[in-house]
Design a protein around this motif. Structure first.
Motif, mmCIF file in Angstrom:
data_model
loop_
_atom_site.group_PDB
_atom_site.id
_atom_site.type_symbol
_atom_site.label_atom_id
_atom_site.label_comp_id
_atom_site.label_asym_id
_atom_site.label_seq_id
_atom_site.Cartn_x
_atom_site.Cartn_y
_atom_site.Cartn_z
ATOM 1 N N MET A 79 0.828 -1.199 0.000
ATOM 2 C CA MET A 79 0.000 0.000 0.000
ATOM 3 C C MET A 79 0.864 1.252 0.000
ATOM 4 S SD MET A 79 -2.990 1.051 2.701
ATOM 5 C CE MET A 79 -1.819 1.241 4.038
ATOM 6 N N ARG A 80 1.953 1.235 0.786
ATOM 7 C CA ARG A 80 2.836 2.410 0.823
ATOM 8 C C ARG A 80 3.463 2.671 -0.542
ATOM 9 N NH1 ARG A 80 4.093 0.361 6.123
ATOM 10 N NH2 ARG A 80 5.677 -1.013 5.205
ATOM 11 N N ARG A 81 3.795 1.594 -1.254
ATOM 12 C CA ARG A 81 4.468 1.745 -2.550
ATOM 13 C C ARG A 81 3.510 1.995 -3.702
ATOM 14 N NH1 ARG A 81 6.138 -2.677 -3.987
ATOM 15 N NH2 ARG A 81 5.728 -4.072 -2.250
ATOM 16 N N SER A 82 2.172 1.881 -3.442
ATOM 17 C CA SER A 82 1.210 2.051 -4.536
ATOM 18 C C SER A 82 0.841 3.508 -4.776
ATOM 19 C CB SER A 82 -0.065 1.249 -4.232
ATOM 20 O OG SER A 82 -0.713 1.746 -3.071
ATOM 21 N N LEU A 83 1.241 4.418 -3.895
ATOM 22 C CA LEU A 83 0.963 5.839 -4.127
ATOM 23 C C LEU A 83 1.811 6.360 -5.278
ATOM 24 C CD1 LEU A 83 0.724 7.301 -0.514
ATOM 25 C CD2 LEU A 83 -1.074 7.346 -2.247
ATOM 26 N N PRO A 84 1.234 7.221 -6.131
ATOM 27 C CA PRO A 84 2.031 7.768 -7.241
ATOM 28 C C PRO A 84 3.109 8.728 -6.719
ATOM 29 C CG PRO A 84 -0.101 8.850 -7.129
ATOM 30 C CD PRO A 84 -0.147 7.725 -6.139
ATOM 31 N N ALA A 85 4.217 8.785 -7.450
ATOM 32 C CA ALA A 85 5.282 9.723 -7.093
ATOM 33 C C ALA A 85 4.885 11.117 -7.574
ATOM 34 C CB ALA A 85 6.598 9.287 -7.732
ATOM 35 N N VAL A 86 4.833 12.087 -6.674
ATOM 36 C CA VAL A 86 4.416 13.444 -7.012
ATOM 37 C C VAL A 86 5.444 14.442 -6.480
ATOM 38 C CG1 VAL A 86 1.963 12.856 -7.057
ATOM 39 C CG2 VAL A 86 3.006 13.587 -4.913
ATOM 40 N N HIS A 87 5.371 15.665 -6.979
ATOM 41 C CA HIS A 87 6.262 16.729 -6.516
ATOM 42 C C HIS A 87 5.524 18.055 -6.615
ATOM 43 C CE1 HIS A 87 7.073 18.351 -10.578
ATOM 44 N NE2 HIS A 87 6.947 17.080 -10.966
ATOM 45 N N GLU A 88 6.020 19.026 -5.929
ATOM 46 C CA GLU A 88 5.407 20.352 -5.947
ATOM 47 C C GLU A 88 5.774 21.066 -7.240
ATOM 48 O OE1 GLU A 88 5.180 24.373 -3.130
ATOM 49 O OE2 GLU A 88 6.454 22.659 -2.588
ATOM 50 N N THR A 89 4.766 21.744 -7.841
ATOM 51 C CA THR A 89 5.010 22.449 -9.097
ATOM 52 C C THR A 89 4.756 23.942 -8.897
ATOM 53 O OG1 THR A 89 2.720 22.147 -9.810
ATOM 54 C CG2 THR A 89 4.303 20.453 -10.475
ATOM 55 N N GLN A 135 -3.282 4.752 -10.205
ATOM 56 C CA GLN A 135 -2.592 4.310 -8.988
ATOM 57 C C GLN A 135 -3.357 4.722 -7.729
ATOM 58 O OE1 GLN A 135 1.528 5.737 -10.616
ATOM 59 N NE2 GLN A 135 1.954 4.412 -8.875
ATOM 60 N N LEU A 136 -3.968 5.909 -7.758
ATOM 61 C CA LEU A 136 -4.737 6.350 -6.598
ATOM 62 C C LEU A 136 -5.956 5.454 -6.355
ATOM 63 C CD1 LEU A 136 -4.652 10.245 -6.976
ATOM 64 C CD2 LEU A 136 -3.566 8.874 -5.190
ATOM 65 N N VAL A 137 -6.609 5.033 -7.447
ATOM 66 C CA VAL A 137 -7.743 4.111 -7.297
ATOM 67 C C VAL A 137 -7.271 2.804 -6.684
ATOM 68 C CG1 VAL A 137 -9.442 2.739 -8.567
ATOM 69 C CG2 VAL A 137 -9.094 5.149 -9.144
ATOM 70 N N GLU A 138 -6.146 2.276 -7.158
ATOM 71 C CA GLU A 138 -5.601 1.040 -6.604
ATOM 72 C C GLU A 138 -5.205 1.232 -5.135
ATOM 73 O OE1 GLU A 138 -2.409 0.047 -9.216
ATOM 74 O OE2 GLU A 138 -3.719 -0.626 -10.847
ATOM 75 N N PHE A 139 -4.670 2.422 -4.806
ATOM 76 C CA PHE A 139 -4.300 2.701 -3.421
ATOM 77 C C PHE A 139 -5.543 2.674 -2.519
ATOM 78 C CE2 PHE A 139 -3.968 5.882 -0.035
ATOM 79 C CZ PHE A 139 -2.902 5.370 0.689
ATOM 80 N N ARG A 140 -6.624 3.314 -2.975
ATOM 81 C CA ARG A 140 -7.849 3.304 -2.166
ATOM 82 C C ARG A 140 -8.362 1.883 -1.966
ATOM 83 N NH1 ARG A 140 -9.311 7.709 -5.699
ATOM 84 N NH2 ARG A 140 -9.095 9.726 -4.648
ATOM 85 N N HIS A 141 -8.298 1.089 -3.018
ATOM 86 C CA HIS A 141 -8.763 -0.294 -2.920
ATOM 87 C C HIS A 141 -7.903 -1.086 -1.926
ATOM 88 C CE1 HIS A 141 -10.671 -4.028 -4.091
ATOM 89 N NE2 HIS A 141 -9.493 -4.553 -4.433
ATOM 90 N N THR A 142 -6.591 -0.909 -2.015
ATOM 91 C CA THR A 142 -5.693 -1.602 -1.076
ATOM 92 C C THR A 142 -5.907 -1.104 0.345
ATOM 93 O OG1 THR A 142 -4.060 -1.768 -2.862
ATOM 94 C CG2 THR A 142 -3.288 -2.225 -0.640
ATOM 95 N N LEU A 143 -6.174 0.195 0.497
ATOM 96 C CA LEU A 143 -6.429 0.753 1.821
ATOM 97 C C LEU A 143 -7.680 0.129 2.446
ATOM 98 C CD1 LEU A 143 -5.591 2.879 3.944
ATOM 99 C CD2 LEU A 143 -7.052 4.510 2.735
ATOM 100 N N GLU A 144 -8.714 -0.054 1.642
ATOM 101 C CA GLU A 144 -9.930 -0.689 2.155
ATOM 102 C C GLU A 144 -9.656 -2.136 2.548
ATOM 103 O OE1 GLU A 144 -12.651 -0.168 -1.024
ATOM 104 O OE2 GLU A 144 -13.007 1.974 -0.616
#
Length: 703
Positions: free
Chosen positions: A486-496, A662-671
């Motif tokens: 679950m920790r690794r399923s979050l997308p990599a993001v950065h500040e723009t 990836q966010l959808v998969e993260f929510r599913h894994t979180l549930e």
């Protein structure tokens, strides 16, 4: 109500819903027939939105057009009975139909073409039972009315097709499950009656002092016939209509018993309040069973203060059930068994603790059994069954009581088998308790300040776990891996420094629909019939879980299927508290779209589906696309045509789309993690409290 006005002359009518049930179609098909066929019957009553039609005209039309092939005489017979209003007249109509069927069952040979007159019907029944003739005479008119003639001819045909007793049992079953009876007071479900009679056993005399429509007694009589034994059924019922139905049902079984060559005495049924006007004060039965009404405080407390039945104490005004219990014991012969249904509160209410204690001290109460919830509609609570015996004054009271909770028994066993096995084991010399399910509780353990007879309170949980310690420890490792994933399923993001999607040009969804770049589809809403199944459809719940279609499709004969889901389609529930747009999973592709779901199909040469789903699901979009729905749950109706989509190059859409996916998969894994974590915490807690698991000592910090 006089004899002349018992069944008021009124033509039998049927609504569009009734026609749909008779022809096994949806209401939409009936509406289509009205538009397409000039000879379809015209309404004779009702309202413009809910018209009523003459039942005989409808029947003739359905026959003429070959639409009645699946309806059957049974449905028509019940429809004729159900058409009589108010409910009191429906009960009378059912009783008259049963009287005719009983006459046919007693006659040799096939029925004639003509109906017996009311006088002939009463005269024939008097040769069987004068009490039955008196009860039916109270509801018969002097001559058959036109609708009653139609009803009886249909019932007569039904009886000739299926057999008189089978026909009446069908009509009775429809009656007790309809809105016209008082449900649980009219009939006891077969599964509950079976449990009660398994506990009560058999005897020469069986008594039900609150018989309703006779469900328990009929089963007792049928059992006696099957086992080759004899029992005479006695009943009392305060409702005269129910008493008539009880007597008719018992007479059907009695006729079968006589034809089988078995000696049997006819049933006896009295009308009246068993507590205030006991019609059988001298009866001592081997078996007493009852499903009496609960919570009636005006049961006669003041008038019966010095009644001889209160051997175990005067029941408080708020404890009518304990009055019924003592009434049952007063009619029980030595060595007999009484089985009564009880509300669970009667096991623990403070006002009744003295009587409960006396029942235990004298050995009158032998078992308390907790049934699963929902067995006795319309109530949804789990009722109790009390098993009582007439104590021998020359013998000491029983030393223990059987406490049984059927809700904790192993799955897969029939309820009667669970109860019967525990009861027989309890009465044997080699009883062994089943932890958490049943236990013989010493009387001294129950005689405290509360005298609480709730089975769950006296049944400690089983010492063994459903999950072994090895499995629990293995699941801890699985849970660690799930958290890591679950920790690794979050997308990599950065500040723009800029906001590319906010600053990009916006295209209205409405304009994109007009140009053909996007299409939106929904299943057309229709009146549907549960009798016409059409496979499975995709529901809003399926969208949220990502699972395959699970809803049951029901459609009228003339309906067309809903749109099918293609790969890359975006699915959005129509109603919700937020916008949830999901790209169809492989399991959902090919499924039929169900009600409450909208499908968005995009031109994949211009739009990435995951990108579109992600931007539509933006939290602030609910303010724009949400409209108040007609429900009171606070949900909104989602109109995606009000939204806009940023116009950015396709490769940039695909990059964002991958992040949204990836966010959808993260929510599913979180549930999944939340559910697995809660179950794991429960299993570890149970393991620690039962001693199957131990605590690893924490290292002592060094100074």
């Amino acid at each position: 109500m006089t004899k002349e006005s018992t069944l008021a002359p009124r033509e039998a009518t049927v609504t569009a819903s009734g026609i749909a049930r008779l022809a096994n179609v949806g209401r939409a098909a009936v509406s289509n027939w009205r538009r397409r066929y000039a000879d379809f019957p015209t309404p004779v009553g009702g309202t413009p939105t809910s018209p009523a039609f003459d039942a005989r005209e409808v029947e003739q039309w359905l026959h003429r057009h070959g639409r009645l092939t699946q309806a059957g005489t049974a449905q028509w017979a019940w429809r004729h009975i159900e058409s009589y209003q108010p409910a009191a007249q429906i009960s009378d109509a059912l009783g008259i139909a049963g009287a005719l069927l009983l006459l046919r069952a007693d006659q040799a040979g096939p029925p004639g073409d003509s109906l017996p007159t009311p006088k002939q019907l009463v005269s024939h029944l008097r040769t069987l039972d004068s009490g039955l003739a008196e009860l039916i005479g109270d509801v018969l008119p002097k001559q058959w009315t036109a609708p009653l003639t139609t009803l009886l001819r249909t019932v007569d045909q039904f009886g000739s097709e299926q057999g008189a007793e089978a026909a009446f049992e069908y009509l009775h079953g429809q009656y007790v499950t309809s809105a016209h009876s008082m449900s649980g007071l009219a009939g006891t479900p077969d599964v509950v009656a079976d449990v009660m009679l398994t506990l009560a056993g058999a005897g020469a005399r069986t008594f039900d002092f609150s018989s309703g429509t006779g469900s328990i007694l009929r089963m007792a009589a049928d059992r006696a016939l099957h086992d080759g034994t004899a029992t005479r059924c006695h009943a009392q019922e305060v409702n005269a209509q129910y008493a008539l139905i009880t007597l008719l049902r018992l007479w059907f079984v009695h006729l079968r018993t006589r034809r089988a060559g078995q000696a049997s005495e006819p049933p006896v049924v009295h009308v009246g309040d068993s507590l205030l006007a006991d019609a059988l004060p001298d009866l001592r039965a081997d078996v007493v069973v009852a499903n009496f009404p609960f919570g009636i405080h005006d049961w006669g407390h003041d008038r019966l203060a010095y009644d001889a039945r209160w051997t175990y104490g005067l029941p408080p005004r708020t404890e009518p059930e304990l009055a019924w219990v003592q009434h049952a014991l007063a009619h029980l012969s030595p060595g007999g068994t009484a089985v009564v249904l009880m509300p669970p509160a009667a096991a623990s209410r403070p006002a009744g603790r003295r009587i409960r204690a006396e029942l235990i001290r004298h050995g009158a109460l032998r078992a308390v059994i907790a049934l699963p919830a929902g067995l006795m509609p319309p109530t949804a609570i789990g009722l109790h069954v009390w098993v009582l015996t007439q104590p021998d004054p020359h013998q000491p009271g029983a030393g223990n009581l059987l406490m049984l909770d059927t809700t904790t028994a192993p799955a897969g066993q029939p309820l009667t088998q669970i109860v019967g096995t525990a009861w027989n084991a309890y009465r044997s010399d080699s009883y062994a308790e089943m932890p958490g399910v049943h236990r013989a509780v010493p009387a001294i353990e129950l005689l405290d300040d509360q005298v609480d007879l709730t089975p769950q309170r006296h049944l400690p949980q089983a010492g063994t776990l459903a999950t072994t310690p090895t499995e629990i420890i293995g699941r801890i490792g699985d849970f660690d891996r799930l958290l890591d994933h679950m920790r690794r399923s979050l997308p990599a993001v950065h500040e723009t420094p800029t906001a590319p999607l906010r600053e990009a040009p916006q295209a209205d969804v409405t304009d994109l629909i007009r140009s053909g770049s996007i299409t939106v589809q929904r299943t057309v809403s229709r009146s549907r019939s549960a009798d016409a199944a059409g496979g499975t459809v995709l529901t809003a719940a399926d969208i949220l879980t990502g699972g395959p279609a699970s809803g049951q499709a029901t459609r009228a004969t003339d309906d067309t299927p809903g749109p099918r889901v293609d790969a890359g389609d975006i699915l959005v529930p129509v109603i919700g508290r937020r916008i949830t747009a999901r790209v169809a999973t492989p399991e959902q592709v090919g499924a039929e779209l169900g009600p409450g779901v909208q499908l968005i199909r995009v031109d994949t040469t211009r739009f990435d589906p995951w990108f579109v789903a992600g931007v539509l699901s933006r939290t602030d979009n609910l303010r724009i696309a949400g409209r108040t729905s007609s429900t009171a749950s606070g949900t909104l109706r989602i109109d995606i045509r009000r939204l806009t989509i940023p116009v950015v190059p396709l490769d940039q859409q695909q990059a964002y789309g991958q992040a949204f996916r990836q966010l959808v998969e993260f929510r599913h894994t979180l549930e999944q993690a939340a559910a697995a974590g809660a179950a794991l915490a429960r299993e570890i807690g149970d393991g620690l409290t039962t001693g199957a698991l131990g605590v690893v000592p924490s290292p002592v910090p060094t100074a």
